[in-house]
Write a protein that holds these residues in place. Structure first.
Motif, mmCIF file in Angstrom:
data_model
loop_
_atom_site.group_PDB
_atom_site.id
_atom_site.type_symbol
_atom_site.label_atom_id
_atom_site.label_comp_id
_atom_site.label_asym_id
_atom_site.label_seq_id
_atom_site.Cartn_x
_atom_site.Cartn_y
_atom_site.Cartn_z
ATOM 1 N N ARG A 1 0.821 -1.211 0.000
ATOM 2 C CA ARG A 1 0.000 0.000 0.000
ATOM 3 C C ARG A 1 0.856 1.263 0.000
ATOM 4 N NH1 ARG A 1 -3.380 -0.275 5.110
ATOM 5 N NH2 ARG A 1 -1.346 -0.927 5.866
ATOM 6 N N LEU B 1 -6.583 -4.919 -3.202
ATOM 7 C CA LEU B 1 -5.870 -4.016 -4.096
ATOM 8 C C LEU B 1 -6.595 -4.007 -5.445
ATOM 9 C CD1 LEU B 1 -2.330 -5.396 -3.279
ATOM 10 C CD2 LEU B 1 -3.384 -3.364 -2.303
ATOM 11 N N THR C 1 -4.864 -9.265 -3.152
ATOM 12 C CA THR C 1 -4.980 -8.963 -1.735
ATOM 13 C C THR C 1 -3.618 -9.046 -1.071
ATOM 14 O OG1 THR C 1 -5.462 -11.275 -1.288
ATOM 15 C CG2 THR C 1 -7.352 -9.811 -1.468
ATOM 16 N N TYR D 1 -7.973 1.890 0.455
ATOM 17 C CA TYR D 1 -8.017 0.456 0.180
ATOM 18 C C TYR D 1 -9.170 -0.158 0.968
ATOM 19 C CZ TYR D 1 -3.239 1.299 -1.368
ATOM 20 O OH TYR D 1 -2.127 1.781 -2.016
ATOM 21 N N THR E 1 -14.035 -2.286 -7.326
ATOM 22 C CA THR E 1 -13.428 -3.190 -6.344
ATOM 23 C C THR E 1 -14.477 -3.698 -5.365
ATOM 24 O OG1 THR E 1 -11.307 -2.042 -6.544
ATOM 25 C CG2 THR E 1 -11.608 -3.417 -4.601
ATOM 26 N N ILE F 1 -6.352 -6.923 2.987
ATOM 27 C CA ILE F 1 -6.549 -5.687 2.237
ATOM 28 C C ILE F 1 -6.682 -6.017 0.758
ATOM 29 C CG2 ILE F 1 -5.549 -3.427 1.676
ATOM 30 C CD1 ILE F 1 -6.136 -3.748 4.666
ATOM 31 N N LYS G 1 -4.540 4.385 3.915
ATOM 32 C CA LYS G 1 -3.206 4.039 4.418
ATOM 33 C C LYS G 1 -2.558 5.325 4.884
ATOM 34 C CE LYS G 1 0.960 2.133 4.684
ATOM 35 N NZ LYS G 1 1.433 1.548 5.867
ATOM 36 N N GLY H 1 -5.630 0.217 -4.787
ATOM 37 C CA GLY H 1 -6.176 1.315 -4.006
ATOM 38 C C GLY H 1 -6.574 2.451 -4.921
#
Length: 134
Positions: free
Chosen positions: A36, A83, A67, A42, A97, A81, A127, A85
Motif C-alpha cells: 500500500r 488491491l 490482496t 483500500y 473493487t 486488504i 493508508k 487502491g
C-alpha cells in the motif's frame, strides 16, 4: 537481609518499531508484504487471525482479486486488504473493487473457512503515513 529492586532505565518511547510481517507462501506467492501507498484508499475485507487472513487472501487471489495480509495494530490480528487502491474514497475504481469483493464474498460465504461471512462489511480505509504523528 534487605532486598533492593534493580531499577532499569526507561525505554525510549520516541523510537518507531516497525515489525515486518511474517512472509506466508500461497499458490500465487507471498501475500504478507504491504504494497500500500500512504494517502491511498483500500478496502479492508476482514480482521482475523493470521491463518484466517491467509486463507481469505489466497481465496480472493484465486478468484482474481489481488490482496495482501498485514499485521493489525494488535499483533495477534491480521487484516486482509484488497488491491488496487485509489486516491478517492468513492470513485469508479473503488466501486468496481467493492463489486468484485461482493461477488467473491458470496462464494467465500459458502466455503468451510468462510463460515457464512460474505464480506459485505468490507470497508474503505486510508493508508496513513507511519512517520506522520498527528
Amino acid at each position: 537481609p534487605i532486598l533492593t529492586p534493580e531499577i532499569l532505565p526507561r525505554p525510549d518511547t520516541n523510537v518507531n518499531f516497525l515489525v515486518p510481517a511474517t512472509p506466508v507462501e500461497s499458490a500465487r506467492g507471498l501475500i504478507t508484504s504491504d504494497p500500500r501507498i500512504a494517502g491511498m484508499w483500500y478496502f479492508t475485507l476482514m480482521t482475523t487471525t493470521e491463518s484466517g487472513a491467509t486463507k481469505l487472501a489466497a481465496f480472493c487471489m484465486d478468484e482474481g482479486l489481488e490482496t495482501c495480509v498485514i499485521n493489525s495494530d494488535n499483533t495477534r490480528l491480521f487484516r486482509v486488504i484488497a488491491l488496487p487502491g485509489s486516491t478517492e474514497r468513492n470513485d469508479a475504481k473503488m466501486a468496481k473493487t467493492r463489486s468484485k469483493i461482493r461477488a467473491i464474498g458470496r462464494k467465500w460465504a459458502g466455503t468451510t473457512d468462510g463460515r457464512g461471512s460474505d464480506l459485505r462489511d468490507a470497508y474503505p480505509s486510508m493508508k496513513k503515513d507511519p512517520l506522520f504523528k498527528s
